[in-house]
Design a protein around this motif. Structure first.
Motif, PDB file in Angstrom:
ATOM      1  N   LEU A  88       0.833  -1.207   0.000  1.00  0.00           N
ATOM      2  CA  LEU A  88       0.000   0.000   0.000  1.00  0.00           C
ATOM      3  C   LEU A  88       0.867   1.257   0.000  1.00  0.00           C
ATOM      4  N   ALA A  89       2.006   1.196   0.690  1.00  0.00           N
ATOM      5  CA  ALA A  89       2.901   2.356   0.698  1.00  0.00           C
ATOM      6  C   ALA A  89       3.432   2.642  -0.698  1.00  0.00           C
ATOM      7  N   VAL A  90       3.764   1.588  -1.444  1.00  0.00           N
ATOM      8  CA  VAL A  90       4.236   1.768  -2.816  1.00  0.00           C
ATOM      9  C   VAL A  90       3.122   2.356  -3.680  1.00  0.00           C
ATOM     10  N   LEU A  91       1.911   1.828  -3.541  1.00  0.00           N
ATOM     11  CA  LEU A  91       0.783   2.299  -4.339  1.00  0.00           C
ATOM     12  C   LEU A  91       0.347   3.708  -3.953  1.00  0.00           C
ATOM     13  N   SER A  92       0.703   4.145  -2.747  1.00  0.00           N
ATOM     14  CA  SER A  92       0.352   5.507  -2.339  1.00  0.00           C
ATOM     15  C   SER A  92       1.138   6.553  -3.120  1.00  0.00           C
ATOM     16  N   LYS A  93       2.184   6.126  -3.825  1.00  0.00           N
ATOM     17  CA  LYS A  93       2.981   7.026  -4.663  1.00  0.00           C
ATOM     18  C   LYS A  93       2.541   6.970  -6.127  1.00  0.00           C
ATOM     19  N   ASP A  94       1.475   6.239  -6.408  1.00  0.00           N
ATOM     20  CA  ASP A  94       1.020   6.079  -7.785  1.00  0.00           C
ATOM     21  C   ASP A  94       0.639   7.432  -8.385  1.00  0.00           C
ATOM     22  N   PRO A  95       0.934   7.656  -9.661  1.00  0.00           N
ATOM     23  CA  PRO A  95       0.572   8.936 -10.283  1.00  0.00           C
ATOM     24  C   PRO A  95      -0.935   9.153 -10.403  1.00  0.00           C
ATOM     25  N   SER A  96      -1.725   8.091 -10.310  1.00  0.00           N
ATOM     26  CA  SER A  96      -3.175   8.215 -10.469  1.00  0.00           C
ATOM     27  C   SER A  96      -3.842   8.587  -9.146  1.00  0.00           C
ATOM     28  N   VAL A  97      -4.671   9.613  -9.164  1.00  0.00           N
ATOM     29  CA  VAL A  97      -5.396   9.990  -7.959  1.00  0.00           C
ATOM     30  C   VAL A  97      -6.402   8.913  -7.585  1.00  0.00           C
ATOM     31  N   ASP A  98      -6.912   8.155  -8.561  1.00  0.00           N
ATOM     32  CA  ASP A  98      -7.812   7.044  -8.256  1.00  0.00           C
ATOM     33  C   ASP A  98      -7.125   6.048  -7.325  1.00  0.00           C
ATOM     34  N   VAL A  99      -5.904   5.695  -7.665  1.00  0.00           N
ATOM     35  CA  VAL A  99      -5.169   4.706  -6.875  1.00  0.00           C
ATOM     36  C   VAL A  99      -4.854   5.260  -5.493  1.00  0.00           C
ATOM     37  N   ARG A 100      -4.363   6.501  -5.439  1.00  0.00           N
ATOM     38  CA  ARG A 100      -4.018   7.096  -4.148  1.00  0.00           C
ATOM     39  C   ARG A 100      -5.251   7.232  -3.254  1.00  0.00           C
ATOM     40  N   ALA A 101      -6.376   7.604  -3.849  1.00  0.00           N
ATOM     41  CA  ALA A 101      -7.605   7.748  -3.065  1.00  0.00           C
ATOM     42  C   ALA A 101      -8.052   6.402  -2.508  1.00  0.00           C
ATOM     43  N   GLN A 102      -7.916   5.348  -3.297  1.00  0.00           N
ATOM     44  CA  GLN A 102      -8.299   4.028  -2.800  1.00  0.00           C
ATOM     45  C   GLN A 102      -7.370   3.549  -1.697  1.00  0.00           C
ATOM     46  N   VAL A 103      -6.089   3.910  -1.768  1.00  0.00           N
ATOM     47  CA  VAL A 103      -5.169   3.585  -0.673  1.00  0.00           C
ATOM     48  C   VAL A 103      -5.643   4.252   0.615  1.00  0.00           C
ATOM     49  N   ALA A 104      -5.979   5.528   0.525  1.00  0.00           N
ATOM     50  CA  ALA A 104      -6.461   6.248   1.702  1.00  0.00           C
ATOM     51  C   ALA A 104      -7.738   5.615   2.251  1.00  0.00           C
ATOM     52  N   PHE A 105      -8.646   5.266   1.352  1.00  0.00           N
ATOM     53  CA  PHE A 105      -9.913   4.665   1.769  1.00  0.00           C
ATOM     54  C   PHE A 105      -9.670   3.319   2.446  1.00  0.00           C
ATOM     55  N   GLY A 106      -8.788   2.506   1.857  1.00  0.00           N
ATOM     56  CA  GLY A 106      -8.490   1.206   2.446  1.00  0.00           C
ATOM     57  C   GLY A 106      -7.861   1.320   3.827  1.00  0.00           C
ATOM     58  N   LEU A 107      -6.919   2.254   3.970  1.00  0.00           N
ATOM     59  CA  LEU A 107      -6.294   2.463   5.282  1.00  0.00           C
ATOM     60  C   LEU A 107      -7.309   2.938   6.310  1.00  0.00           C
ATOM     61  N   ALA A 108      -8.200   3.828   5.890  1.00  0.00           N
ATOM     62  CA  ALA A 108      -9.239   4.309   6.808  1.00  0.00           C
ATOM     63  C   ALA A 108     -10.147   3.171   7.253  1.00  0.00           C
ATOM     64  N   GLN A 109     -10.456   2.253   6.340  1.00  0.00           N
ATOM     65  CA  GLN A 109     -11.258   1.084   6.705  1.00  0.00           C
ATOM     66  C   GLN A 109     -10.520   0.226   7.735  1.00  0.00           C
ATOM     67  N   TRP A 110      -9.232   0.029   7.523  1.00  0.00           N
ATOM     68  CA  TRP A 110      -8.459  -0.740   8.495  1.00  0.00           C
ATOM     69  C   TRP A 110      -8.527  -0.106   9.882  1.00  0.00           C
ATOM     70  N   ILE A 111      -8.316   1.185   9.924  1.00  0.00           N
ATOM     71  CA  ILE A 111      -8.334   1.883  11.219  1.00  0.00           C
ATOM     72  C   ILE A 111      -9.704   1.760  11.857  1.00  0.00           C
ATOM     73  N   GLY A 112     -10.764   1.887  11.052  1.00  0.00           N
ATOM     74  CA  GLY A 112     -12.121   1.761  11.583  1.00  0.00           C
ATOM     75  C   GLY A 112     -12.399   0.387  12.167  1.00  0.00           C
ATOM     76  N   LYS A 113     -11.711  -0.633  11.637  1.00  0.00           N
ATOM     77  CA  LYS A 113     -11.906  -2.002  12.123  1.00  0.00           C
ATOM     78  C   LYS A 113     -10.891  -2.394  13.196  1.00  0.00           C
ATOM     79  N   GLY A 114     -10.052  -1.433  13.593  1.00  0.00           N
ATOM     80  CA  GLY A 114      -9.063  -1.707  14.634  1.00  0.00           C
ATOM     81  C   GLY A 114      -7.808  -2.374  14.131  1.00  0.00           C
ATOM     82  N   ILE A 115      -7.637  -2.469  12.815  1.00  0.00           N
ATOM     83  CA  ILE A 115      -6.418  -3.060  12.244  1.00  0.00           C
ATOM     84  C   ILE A 115      -5.423  -1.922  12.073  1.00  0.00           C
ATOM     85  N   THR A 116      -4.771  -1.567  13.130  1.00  0.00           N
ATOM     86  CA  THR A 116      -3.967  -0.348  13.050  1.00  0.00           C
ATOM     87  C   THR A 116      -2.770  -0.401  13.988  1.00  0.00           C
ATOM     88  N   ASP A 117      -1.745   0.291  13.593  1.00  0.00           N
ATOM     89  CA  ASP A 117      -0.622   0.626  14.450  1.00  0.00           C
ATOM     90  C   ASP A 117      -0.093   1.966  13.943  1.00  0.00           C
TER      91      ASP A 117
END
Length: 503
Positions: free
Chosen positions: A446-475
């Protein structure tokens, strides 16, 4: 020579040539600037628009993101002045999507529609539409006040700017976008305008007013507004009437109850007006599912004959939604049959695949067992390109994301690797698959994909990470990466992120 120099500069940029020549100048810029000045001095307006527009496009394309903010802002301003509406839209959307957004913010916040000329007015409106969410509230309010006056007397405005376009349509489309940044007072002014409209049977006007109504926030309507809307009855064109029904259904329980009969008969417009489908009830859902299943069966029959009917609503996608919400009434056979159909028109598959992706957790296990091999087949053996009709819609990414939604660990790392180097849609799918697996060990990917030139990809990385945090999968690493992705500087506007996350 000008074309040769331009092409050489483009080629060197493509090749990432870092060399430079001492004392060299941008001869293409100089030639275009000279041509635009000569055209202006000689009062050749069309020649000036052409040469100045090309010059502005070059300025936008060749500027550096950081130190050239004012330079790019001036280029955007010049592009608007030439009246090149399409180029303005492309430039603004590109800069808001990929950055830097700063010059767009600077330029659109100085637009004054009262001073727009016959040449620039359409481009000014286009810039406001494309960058509405980066306007400051007082500028947006000023534009809305002016546009409301234009709607009351579009002829005078059209004569002043010698309009060669449909003024009311352009004004309504612009005002719909400006609601993104408008104050509550301006929203109130728009609501007052809407409820004071006379009976409207013109479908073109009804269509654009319906679009405006759907952009008005739900909490902007008060009791007296709803009474005024309800008193209009069935006198308006159906498009406006449907938009009004949506407003009333959200705010008036009795209106929602009245829609149930029509929904059970398969009326999709009433379903859209109803709102949350979980409130339909079992009896209404049963009737709707039967109607949708019949319509999907008709679609399958058409596709089997090599035919395709284009419509705004995909029945299979809606059927997946209703089936998931009402499993006791569900009919999954038409959807599965459609997904297994080999057809040139693979765009018919995207809506049900998206519904499976969004509703994966609601799909019953027996259905999951039936859908897994179907989705796997689409990932491995998608519809092929036809030699006559050309490329079909790529459903591989949508199928992979749907598969991960119903069974998160179904796709292995080796299969996922092919998506990481694929098209933008497939990289978006890769993010969705990784996020669905919910494995902290995948954070590096996900860190590699967060550098993707496409805003679609970067936005989905952010959304996925937010879902993890919401489910307690976080550090702390997850939090740091999400902060980094969201701290996107001037690369994208809020509207761009919202649009891509709502896909």
């Amino acid at each position: 020579m000008g074309l040769q120099e331009f092409w050489e500069s483009v080629y060197k940029k493509w090749a990432k040539d870092t060399s430079w020549t001492f004392g060299a100048s941008d001869k293409t810029w100089l030639r275009l600037r000279a041509a635009s000045l000569i055209a202006g001095i000689s009062a050749d307006h069309n020649a000036w628009r052409s040469t100045a527009g090309i010059l502005a496009e070059r300025m936008v394309m060749t500027a550096d993101a950081g130190p050239d903010r004012e330079y790019v802002t001036n280029a955007l301003s010049l592009l608007r002045q030439t009246g090149d509406q399409k180029s303005v839209e492309l430039a603004v959307r590109h800069l808001l999507r990929n950055g830097p957004a700063g010059p767009v913010i600077d330029d659109v916040n100085v637009i004054d529609l009262e001073r727009s000329t016959s040449t620039s007015v359409r481009a000014d409106l286009a810039a406001l539409q494309s960058a509405a969410d980066v306007l400051v509230a007082d500028r947006s309010d000023r534009h809305i006040a002016f546009l409301l006056e234009v709607l009351r007397d579009p002829t005078s405005f059209g004569e002043r700017v010698k309009a060669t376009f449909w003024v009311s349509r352009a004004v309504l489309e612009t005002m719909s976008d400006l609601l993104l940044s408008a104050s509550k007072e301006s929203v109130r002014d728009i609501v007052d305008h809407v409820i004071s409209l006379p009976q409207m049977d013109d479908q073109l006007m009804a269509h654009h007013y319906a679009g405006l109504i759907r952009e008005i926030p739900e909490d902007a309507w008060i009791g007296s507004d709803l009474v005024a809307l309800e008193q209009r009855g069935e006198t308006d064109n159906f498009e406006l009437a449907e938009a009004i029904s949506e407003v009333l259904a959200k705010c008036d329980p009795s209106v929602r109850d009245a829609l149930r009969t029509r929904i059970a008969d398969g009326d999709i417009a009433s379903l859209q007006a109803f709102g949350d489908v979980r409130d339909l009830g079992q009896e209404t859902a049963a009737g709707l599912i039967a109607n949708l299943a019949s319509k999907v069966a008709n679609d399958i029959e058409e596709l089997g004959r090599g035919q395709y009917s284009h419509r705004s609503v995909n029945y299979a996608g809606v059927l997946v939604l209703i089936n998931a919400c009402y499993p006791d009434q569900a009919d999954w056979d038409p959807v599965l049959e459609l997904l297994m159909l080999k057809s040139l028109y693979s765009q018919q598959l995207t809506a049900p695949l998206e519904s499976f992706r969004k509703l994966g957790g609601l799909i019953p296990e027996p259905v999951v067992m039936r859908i897994i091999p179907v989705l796997r087949s689409l990932v491995i053996n998608p519809p092929s390109q036809d030699p006559f009709f050309g490329p079909v819609v790529d459903v591989v990414g949508a199928a992979a994301a749907a598969l991960a939604a119903v069974r998160p660990n179904e796709l292995g790392d080796s299969e996922l690797a092919h998506f990481l180097t694929g098209s933008e849609d497939r990289r978006v799918a890769a993010v969705r698959v990784i996020a669905a697996r919910e494995r902290p060990a995948d954070l590096t990917a996900l860190a590699v994909l967060s550098k993707d030139p496409s805003v679609d990809v970067r936005a989905q990385v952010a959304f996925g990470l937010a879902q993890w945090i919401g489910k307690g999968i976080t550090d702390q690493r997850v939090l740091d990466l999400l902060t980094h992705v969201l701290d996107d500087g001037e690369r994208s506007s809020q509207k761009q992120w919202r649009d891509h996350l709502n896909r």
